[in-house]
Design a protein around this motif. Structure first.
Motif, PDB file in Angstrom:
ATOM      1  N   UNK A  22       0.755  -1.057   0.025  1.00 13.27           N
ATOM      2  CA  UNK A  22      -0.154  -0.131  -0.046  1.00 13.27           C
ATOM      3  C   UNK A  22       0.793   1.224   0.143  1.00 13.27           C
ATOM      4  N   UNK A  23       2.011   1.392   0.839  1.00 12.80           N
ATOM      5  CA  UNK A  23       2.772   2.334   0.710  1.00 12.80           C
ATOM      6  C   UNK A  23       3.675   2.665  -0.682  1.00 12.80           C
ATOM      7  N   UNK A  28       3.755   5.996  -5.382  1.00 13.09           N
ATOM      8  CA  UNK A  28       3.533   6.022  -7.006  1.00 13.09           C
ATOM      9  C   UNK A  28       2.566   7.126  -7.280  1.00 13.09           C
ATOM     10  N   UNK A  29       1.398   6.821  -6.579  1.00 12.10           N
ATOM     11  CA  UNK A  29       0.038   7.729  -6.849  1.00 12.10           C
ATOM     12  C   UNK A  29       0.658   9.443  -6.843  1.00 12.10           C
ATOM     13  N   UNK A 104      -4.793   7.387 -11.283  1.00 12.18           N
ATOM     14  CA  UNK A 104      -4.875   6.478  -9.891  1.00 12.18           C
ATOM     15  C   UNK A 104      -5.389   5.195 -10.510  1.00 12.18           C
ATOM     16  N   UNK A 105      -6.189   5.140 -11.508  1.00 14.41           N
ATOM     17  CA  UNK A 105      -6.470   3.693 -11.875  1.00 14.41           C
ATOM     18  C   UNK A 105      -5.159   2.875 -12.640  1.00 14.41           C
ATOM     19  N   UNK A 106      -4.374   3.560 -13.198  1.00 15.62           N
ATOM     20  CA  UNK A 106      -3.034   2.961 -13.703  1.00 15.62           C
ATOM     21  C   UNK A 106      -2.045   2.760 -12.406  1.00 15.62           C
ATOM     22  N   UNK A 107      -2.202   3.313 -11.272  1.00  9.50           N
ATOM     23  CA  UNK A 107      -1.469   2.927 -10.011  1.00  9.50           C
ATOM     24  C   UNK A 107      -2.119   1.781  -9.417  1.00  9.50           C
ATOM     25  N   UNK A 108      -3.402   1.680  -9.701  1.00  6.65           N
ATOM     26  CA  UNK A 108      -3.966   0.460  -8.903  1.00  6.65           C
ATOM     27  C   UNK A 108      -5.296   0.534  -8.222  1.00  6.65           C
ATOM     28  N   UNK A 119     -17.383  17.737  -7.864  1.00  9.50           N
ATOM     29  CA  UNK A 119     -16.109  18.492  -7.787  1.00  9.50           C
ATOM     30  C   UNK A 119     -14.983  17.540  -7.166  1.00  9.50           C
ATOM     31  N   UNK A 120     -15.533  16.326  -6.930  1.00  9.30           N
ATOM     32  CA  UNK A 120     -14.273  15.263  -6.515  1.00  9.30           C
ATOM     33  C   UNK A 120     -14.775  13.813  -7.149  1.00  9.30           C
ATOM     34  N   UNK A 121     -13.805  13.079  -7.026  1.00  9.57           N
ATOM     35  CA  UNK A 121     -14.240  11.670  -7.420  1.00  9.57           C
ATOM     36  C   UNK A 121     -13.593  10.692  -6.037  1.00  9.57           C
ATOM     37  N   UNK A 122     -14.457   9.836  -5.768  1.00 10.63           N
ATOM     38  CA  UNK A 122     -14.184   8.824  -4.744  1.00 10.63           C
ATOM     39  C   UNK A 122     -13.266   7.659  -5.391  1.00 10.63           C
ATOM     40  N   UNK A 123     -12.250   7.404  -4.956  1.00  9.16           N
ATOM     41  CA  UNK A 123     -11.423   6.334  -5.333  1.00  9.16           C
ATOM     42  C   UNK A 123     -11.137   5.241  -4.182  1.00  9.16           C
TER      43      UNK A 123
END
Length: 135
Positions: A22-23, A28-29, A104-108, A119-123
């Motif tokens: 996770x770190x 990376x993100x 973010x999707x590319x990062x996992x 105004x925002x996206x929950x990931x």
């Protein structure tokens, strides 16, 4: 004592079943340095341990600690009665939501099914923690 002693927040600690993985995701993100990790204790599984990600020099932000929890359960988001809930989340400022979601999707990460605002996206990170990409 009339006032509290000087105090300053230094880090936020996230618990996970796979803290070092996770770190690396958040390193990376965010493009932040992966500072260090500690191997699992002898009685712990190989994916356990500890890791630290810090903001780059000159960036005023909290460090991120990642710690193993043998009883970690992925939170449900949005919350579901009787399920593990997320008690906090990170808000990550971005200039372009679509570009940030793609990265973010590319990062996992995955895009949460429920999106409460424009105004925002929950990931959702690889361990199930929600985080928001915010304009």
């Amino acid at each position: 004592m009339d006032r509290p002693p000087r105090m300053q927040l230094g880090a936020l600690t996230m618990v996970a079943a796979r803290p070092r993985m996770l770190a690396r995701f958040y390193s990376t993100l965010l493009g932040w340095p992966y500072i260090r990790e500690e191997d699992p204790d002898p009685d712990q599984p190989p994916e356990s341990g500890y890791a630290l990600v810090c903001p780059p020099e000159g960036v005023a932000a909290l460090a991120l600690n990642f710690d193993y929890d043998a009883n970690y359960r992925r939170p449900a988001w949005p919350s579901v009665d009787g399920e593990q809930i997320s008690t906090q989340h990170l808000d990550v400022g971005v200039d372009d939501l679509d570009e940030a979601v793609e990265w973010a999707i590319e990062c996992g990460a995955t895009l949460a099914d429920f999106q409460p605002a424009k105004s925002h996206r929950v990931m959702i990170d690889p361990e199930g923690h929600p985080f928001c990409l915010c304009l």
